[in-house]
Structure formats: C-alpha cells, structure tokens
Design a protein around this motif. Structure first.
Motif, short mmCIF file in Angstrom:
data_model
loop_
_atom_site.label_atom_id
_atom_site.label_comp_id
_atom_site.label_asym_id
_atom_site.label_seq_id
_atom_site.Cartn_x
_atom_site.Cartn_y
_atom_site.Cartn_z
N UNK A 40 -3.41 -7.02 0.06
CA UNK A 40 -2.73 -6.98 1.35
C UNK A 40 -2.27 -8.40 1.65
N UNK A 41 -0.98 -8.62 1.83
CA UNK A 41 -0.48 -9.98 2.04
C UNK A 41 -1.06 -10.67 3.28
N UNK A 42 -1.42 -9.89 4.29
CA UNK A 42 -1.84 -10.49 5.55
C UNK A 42 -3.28 -10.17 5.96
N UNK A 76 -9.97 5.70 -3.01
CA UNK A 76 -8.97 6.76 -3.08
C UNK A 76 -7.57 6.16 -2.95
N UNK A 77 -6.76 6.35 -3.98
CA UNK A 77 -5.39 5.85 -3.89
C UNK A 77 -4.60 6.64 -2.86
N UNK A 78 -4.96 7.91 -2.66
CA UNK A 78 -4.30 8.69 -1.62
C UNK A 78 -4.52 8.05 -0.24
N UNK A 79 -5.75 7.61 0.01
CA UNK A 79 -6.05 6.96 1.29
C UNK A 79 -5.31 5.64 1.42
N UNK A 82 -1.74 6.33 2.19
CA UNK A 82 -1.53 6.77 3.57
C UNK A 82 -1.61 5.60 4.54
N UNK A 83 -2.50 4.66 4.26
CA UNK A 83 -2.59 3.45 5.09
C UNK A 83 -1.30 2.65 4.96
N UNK A 84 -0.80 2.54 3.74
CA UNK A 84 0.42 1.77 3.48
C UNK A 84 1.62 2.38 4.19
N UNK A 85 1.65 3.69 4.33
CA UNK A 85 2.78 4.32 5.03
C UNK A 85 2.66 4.20 6.54
#
Length: 118
Positions: A40-42, A76-79, A82-85
């Motif tokens: 995460x960049x920030x 979980x890559x799905x999680x 979803x956070x990234x979206x």
C-alpha cells in the motif's frame, strides 16, 4: 480487474502445487522464495507471497500490516481486491526481485518489526 497479473499468479499456483506434492512424495518441504510483493503506497502494509490456492484464491506469505507485527500467514486475495476497489490502494511491485527464501525475510522482518527493503 485482478490484483495480481496472470503470469505472477501462475507462479504462485505452481508453488502451491509443489507444497502439496512434497509431503506426498516424501521429500523435504521447500523453503520457497516470494514470487509477489503487494504493498500500500500510503499505509505501510506489505505482503510477500509465495503460493496461491487457485480454488479459494487464498495466498500464503509474510504479511505486514504496518503495525510492527509482521507474521507468516494466509490472506484472501478476494478480500484485498474488494478493499482495493473501495478506494484503498494496493499495488503489485513489478520490480520486486527476491533474493532469499521466505523464512529469511520472516526472520529479518520480525527482528526489525516490519518488512524492509534489504
């Protein structure tokens, strides 16, 4: 859009398959090298991933949420997707070049309290 590019995803899946076959073949479980670095960049979170179960989309690796307690575990890559979206940036470090097995990254990160660029 998937978080991890397909060519890196395939490398993680190959490692997952290797980890299943090793005990069945009665060979020593390998100390895998990370194939993917997410960050995460920030927010100072970093994930160094070694393998991925393609059925569950759950990866294994060294996880550092930026709170001083890096640990080996599953994510979980799905999680994460979803956070990234939801506006939280998670990126793949396409320049990441591993130089040591995950156990060594874990040892160094626990001593430093975080994953660093060694």
């Amino acid at each position: 859009m998937p978080l991890i590019p397909e060519h890196l995803r395939q490398r993680l899946i190959i490692n997952w398959e290797l980890m299943i076959v090793a005990p069945e073949a009665e060979i020593e479980t390998p100390d895998l090298y990370p194939e993917v670095k997410l960050f995460t960049p920030n927010a100072n979170a970093i994930w160094l991933l070694t393998e991925l179960n393609p059925d569950t989309n759950v990866a294994y690796g060294l996880c550092d949420l930026g709170v001083g307690q890096p640990e080996l575990g599953y994510v979980s890559l799905d999680e994460l997707e979803s956070i990234a979206t939801d506006g939280f940036e998670i990126e793949v470090d396409l320049q990441f070049d591993t130089y040591t097995p995950l156990s060594k990254y874990s040892e160094l990160a626990k001593a430093a309290g975080r994953i660093e660029d060694w």
